[in-house]
Design a protein around this motif. Sequence first.
Motif, PDB file in Angstrom:
ATOM      1  N   UNK A  95       0.616  -1.173   0.145  1.00  0.00           N
ATOM      2  CA  UNK A  95      -0.166  -0.061   0.123  1.00  0.00           C
ATOM      3  C   UNK A  95       0.823   1.241  -0.172  1.00  0.00           C
ATOM      4  N   UNK A  96       1.963   0.885   0.389  1.00  0.00           N
ATOM      5  CA  UNK A  96       3.002   2.515   0.559  1.00  0.00           C
ATOM      6  C   UNK A  96       3.999   2.168  -0.598  1.00  0.00           C
ATOM      7  N   UNK A  97       3.276   1.239  -1.718  1.00  0.00           N
ATOM      8  CA  UNK A  97       4.347   1.341  -3.113  1.00  0.00           C
ATOM      9  C   UNK A  97       4.686   2.583  -3.503  1.00  0.00           C
ATOM     10  N   UNK A  98       6.074   3.245  -3.079  1.00  0.00           N
ATOM     11  CA  UNK A  98       7.003   4.059  -4.101  1.00  0.00           C
ATOM     12  C   UNK A  98       7.268   5.070  -3.452  1.00  0.00           C
ATOM     13  N   UNK A  99       6.326   5.454  -1.976  1.00  0.00           N
ATOM     14  CA  UNK A  99       6.938   6.542  -0.811  1.00  0.00           C
ATOM     15  C   UNK A  99       8.307   6.181  -0.858  1.00  0.00           C
ATOM     16  N   UNK A 100       8.811   6.806  -0.020  1.00  0.00           N
ATOM     17  CA  UNK A 100      10.480   7.050   0.648  1.00  0.00           C
ATOM     18  C   UNK A 100      10.741   7.067   1.995  1.00  0.00           C
ATOM     19  N   UNK A 101      11.005   7.260   2.648  1.00  0.00           N
ATOM     20  CA  UNK A 101      11.527   7.006   4.238  1.00  0.00           C
ATOM     21  C   UNK A 101      13.014   6.928   4.864  1.00  0.00           C
ATOM     22  N   UNK A 102      12.696   6.436   5.727  1.00  0.00           N
ATOM     23  CA  UNK A 102      14.041   6.353   6.559  1.00  0.00           C
ATOM     24  C   UNK A 102      14.099   4.895   7.180  1.00  0.00           C
ATOM     25  N   UNK A 103      14.998   3.800   8.029  1.00  0.00           N
ATOM     26  CA  UNK A 103      14.924   2.631   8.184  1.00  0.00           C
ATOM     27  C   UNK A 103      15.049   3.003   9.531  1.00  0.00           C
ATOM     28  N   UNK A 104      14.868   2.597  10.100  1.00  0.00           N
ATOM     29  CA  UNK A 104      14.519   3.148  11.869  1.00  0.00           C
ATOM     30  C   UNK A 104      15.114   1.813  12.800  1.00  0.00           C
TER      31      UNK A 104
END
Length: 145
Positions: A95-104
């Motif tokens: 569902x979050x495909x294409x979204x970026x973020x950071x690995x916690x």
Amino acid sequence: RSRDEGGDGHASKRPRYSMWVVPNVRVRVVDDKFQKGALYNKKGVVVDTGGADSFGIMMDDRSVAGGRVVEGLTQRMIETALPKRDGAVVVVHGEHRGRRGRLLERDARKERAVVQLNGDFSLATLSFDDVCEWAGSAEDAEEEY
């Protein structure tokens, strides 16, 4: 972590997907026969996804392949690679495909990653297969894949 998408007699961990490989993601080569095993377990960044089923990667170790883009890889030959904690990632499935973020966090035993998504800063717990290190610039716009 398997990238097998069925069709060769092996059980697949997930249903058939469209191409998840996108430019600027870091991947690991898991095919020990491609180029006589010279790239096995080596990482590189996807730079060309122009082929119907294949793509090219620039290997992190420039001495492997002479600093050239390695062409002709397919999804079956690679797996996602994760950065160290706080590294940039992109979601490649779900569902979050294409979204970026950071690995916690990363849990190797459960093959799970906790990612803080850009924008709303929500947390998502994802399979290692669903998230990949982002090697592009921070300014690149997020895209729907």
